[in-house]
Design an enzyme around this catalytic site. Structure first.
Site, short mmCIF file in Angstrom:
data_model
loop_
_atom_site.label_atom_id
_atom_site.label_comp_id
_atom_site.label_asym_id
_atom_site.label_seq_id
_atom_site.Cartn_x
_atom_site.Cartn_y
_atom_site.Cartn_z
N LYS A 90 -40.16 0.68 55.99
CA LYS A 90 -39.59 -0.57 55.48
C LYS A 90 -40.73 -1.52 55.18
CE LYS A 90 -36.21 -3.28 54.52
NZ LYS A 90 -36.89 -3.43 53.19
N LYS A 126 -45.36 -0.05 52.68
CA LYS A 126 -45.61 -1.13 51.71
C LYS A 126 -45.94 -0.49 50.37
CE LYS A 126 -45.95 -5.66 51.68
NZ LYS A 126 -45.36 -6.64 52.61
N ASP A 166 -41.90 -8.97 47.82
CA ASP A 166 -43.14 -9.51 48.38
C ASP A 166 -43.69 -10.42 47.26
OD1 ASP A 166 -45.02 -8.99 50.89
OD2 ASP A 166 -46.35 -9.18 49.18
N THR A 209 -37.51 -15.62 55.50
CA THR A 209 -38.89 -15.65 55.98
C THR A 209 -39.29 -17.08 56.35
OG1 THR A 209 -39.31 -13.83 54.45
CG2 THR A 209 -41.22 -14.78 55.54
N ASN A 240 -41.44 -18.09 47.60
CA ASN A 240 -40.22 -18.00 48.40
C ASN A 240 -40.44 -18.41 49.87
OD1 ASN A 240 -38.60 -15.77 50.20
ND2 ASN A 240 -37.36 -16.75 48.61
N SER A 376 -33.89 -8.26 56.26
CA SER A 376 -33.74 -7.05 55.44
C SER A 376 -33.05 -5.96 56.24
CB SER A 376 -35.11 -6.54 54.99
OG SER A 376 -35.56 -7.21 53.84
N1 GLU Z 1 -42.54 -8.49 52.15
C1 GLU Z 1 -41.95 -8.98 53.36
C2 GLU Z 1 -42.91 -8.81 54.51
O1 GLU Z 1 -44.10 -8.92 54.32
C3 GLU Z 1 -40.55 -8.42 53.58
C4 GLU Z 1 -40.44 -6.94 53.64
C5 GLU Z 1 -39.00 -6.43 53.70
O2 GLU Z 1 -38.08 -7.21 53.70
O3 GLU Z 1 -38.86 -5.21 53.77
O4 GLU Z 1 -42.55 -8.60 55.64
#
Ligand code: GLU
Length: 444
Positions: A90, A126, A166, A209, A240, A376
C-alpha cells in the site's frame, strides 16, 4: 562491528547512487539500535535487516503517450513492492519530474513503518513517474494515466497491491487510472484508494492526511500540557496535505500564517484564507502569486523562507529535505515548540537532531502523516464490505488512529529509555510488528 553497522555499510555500497533511500535507511536503522542490539545474534542469523532493506520486487516501465501537438512523449514508470509482511502493498503514486528509483525506494521504505504504525493490515509500497502534470491539459494527463495504468495493471490488485495518490496524483489522476484498470482487467474492485465518492471513494480521505497531522499534533501538545488554541503555526506546501492541515489548525483555534509552492511563499499575518487557497491551487491550478493578488493582507516572496517566520508550531507539508539545518536553527531561535511532518522526510537528519537537542518536540512523517494511508485502509474496508461510511464515522476512526499512534510511539520511546524521542519511538513501534510478522512467515 555491530549488526546495524554491518547492514548500513552493505546498504550504502549496494545503493550508492540513491541518496534519499540511504538517508531513510540510515535514519531508521540508527534509531532501531536499542532493539537490534538486544537481539543481535538472532536478527543477524535471520538477515532480518538485509531483508527489510531489500524490496520484495520492483518494476520499471516505459510510459509512452501523445501530447496535444501530436508529439509522442516517453516517461518512466515505477512500482516498488517493498514489504508485504503485514498486508498487501500500500502506498501512493508520485508524479513529479524528480522521481527516480531512489526516490520511490525511499518512499516505499518509509511506507513500511508508517503503514505498520496505523495498526491496520497494510504492507509497504510506492510508485510513480517522472511525468509532470503541471501545465498539461486534462487530455494529456488522461493519456499519460491510461498509458501508465496499461502497464501497472499487471502488477496490482485489491488483494495484492493498492496504489493511491501522492504529489502530482490527485482525484483527477486516480479517476483516469481507475477507469483504465477496470477496462483492461474487467474488475470493479478497490484497486486504488483516493477514488471519487461516486465510484467507491471514502468520505474524509481527501482531508485525512492534513486532519490526521493536526489530530496528532493536538495530542502531542495536550501531553505537554498545552493546547492548539491561539498558537501561531507555519506550514509549507500548498497541496492536499497543507490545505487540510491549515483548515483543521484553524478549526482548533490556531492561526496558520504561511504556505508555499515550488516557486515562492506567502506570509499572511491575518491567517491563510483556506477557501482562496483551494480556489487558486485546486480549481485554477495556479501559482501563489494569485493568492497574494486576491488577498490584501498577504505578502508573496520568491524562493523559500517560511521557517524564518516566528511560530509555536511548524508543519512541513511540501516535500523531502525542505527543512534544513539553518531552518532548524531559526525555528529554535524563534521559540518554536513543536515540529510535526506532514510530508515524507521533509527534515534532514542534522536538522532533526538539532531540533531534538534543543528541546523541540519533533514527530516524523511516518507517524504524523499516517492519517492519509490509514484512511486509505478504511476505504479498502468499505470497498470490501461494499458499503460507505459517513464522514463522521471515518473522521472519528481517523482521530482514534492518530491519538493511538501518538501514544504508541511515545510509549515505545519510553520503553527503551528514550522518553520524548518520537523518531526512535515511531521507528521501533513500526518495526516491531513487521519484524514479528516476517519472523513468523519464515525465510521469504
Ligand atoms: N501518499 C500517501 C503517503 O505518503 C498516501 C498513501 C496511500 O494512501 O496509500 O502515505
Amino acid at each position: 562491528m555491530s549488526y546495524v553497522d554491518e547492514v548500513l555499510a552493505k546498504v550504502k555500497e549496494k545503493n550508492a547512487s540513491e541518496p534519499e533511500f540511504l538517508q531513510a535507511v540510515e535514519e531508521v536503522l540508527n534509531s532501531l539500535r536499542p532493539v537490534i542490539d538486544a537481539n543481535e545474534e538472532k536478527y543477524r542469523r535471520e538477515a532480518l535487516l538485509e531483508r527489510i532493506c531489500e524490496p520484495e520486487r520492483q518494476f520499471k516501465f516505459r510510459v509512452p503517450w501523445v501530447d496535444d501537438k501530436g508529439q509522442v512523449q516517453v516517461n518512466t514508470g515505477y512500482r516498488v513492492q517493498f514489504n508485504s509482511a503485514i498486508g498487501p502493498y500500500k502506498g501512493g503514486l508520485r508524479l513529479h519530474p524528480s522521481v527516480n528509483i531512489g526516490i520511490i525506494k525511499f518512499l516505499g521504505f518509509e511506507q513500511i513503518f508508517k503503514n505498520s504504525l496505523t495498526g491496520l493490515p497494510i504492507g509497504g509500497g510506492k510508485g510513480g513517474s517522472d511525468f509532470d502534470p503541471k501545465g498539461k491539459s486534462d487530455r494529456e494527463v488522461m493519456a499519460f494515466c491510461q498509458s501508465f495504468m496499461t502497464e501497472l495493471c499487471k502488477y496490482i490488485g485489491a488483494d495484492t497491491d493498492v496504489p493511491a495518490g501522492d504529489i502530482g496524483t490527485g482525484a483527477r489522476e486516480i479517476g483516469y487510472m481507475f477507469g483504465q484498470y477496470k477496462r483492461i482487467r474487467g474488475l470493479y474492485e478497490g484497486v486504488l484508494t483516493g477514488k471519487g465518492l461516486t465510484y467507491g471513494g471514502s468520505l474524509a480521505r481527501t482531508e485525512a492526511t492534513g486532519y490526521g497531522l493536526l489530530y496528532l499534533t493536538q495530542e502531542l501538545m495536550k501531553d505537554h500540557g498545552e493546547s492548539m488554541e491561539g498558537k501561531t503555526v507555519v506550514v509549507s506546501g500548498a497541496g492536499n496535505v497543507a490545505i487540510y492541515a491549515i483548515q483543521k489548525a484553524h478549526q482548533m483555534g490556531a492561526k496558520v500564517v504561511t504556505c508555499s509552492d515550488s516557486t515562492g511563499w506567502i506570509y499572511d499575518p491575518e491567517g491563510i484564507d483556506v477557501d482562496l487557497l483551494k480556489e487558486v491551487k485546486e480549481v485554477k491550478r495556479a501559482r501563489l502569486t494569485e493568492y497574494a493578488a486576491a488577498r490584501p493582507s498577504a505578502e508573496y516572496h520568491e524562493g523559500r523562507g517560511v521557517w524564518q517566520i516566528k511560530c509555536d508550531i511548524a508543519l512541513p507539508c511540501a516535500t523531502q529535505n525542505e527543512l534544513l539545518i539553518d531552518d532548524a536553527k531559526q525555528l529554535v531561535a524563534n521559540g518554536c515548540k513543536a515540529v510535526c511532518e506532514g510530508a515524507n522526510m521533509p527534515t534532514t537528519i542534522d536538522a532533526t537532531e538539532y531540533l531534538q537537542e534543543n528541546g523541540v518536540w519533533f514527530v516524523g512523517g511516518k507517524a504524523a502523516n499516517a492519517g492519509g494511508v490509514a484512511t486509505s485502509a478504511l476505504e479498502m474496508s468499505q470497498n470490501s464490505e461494499r458499503l460507505s461510511w459517513t464522514f463522521e464515522e471515518v473522521d472519528a476512526k481517523l482521530q482514534t488512529i492518530m491519538v493511538n499512534i501518538y501514544h504508541n510511539i511515545s510509549n515505545a520511546a519510553k520503553r527503551y529509555g528514550f522518553e520524548g524521542n518520537y523518531v526512535v519511538g515511531a521507528n521501533i513501534a513500526g518495526f516491531e510488528k513487521v519484524a514479528e510478522a516476517m519472523e513468523a512467515q519464515g525465510v521469504c
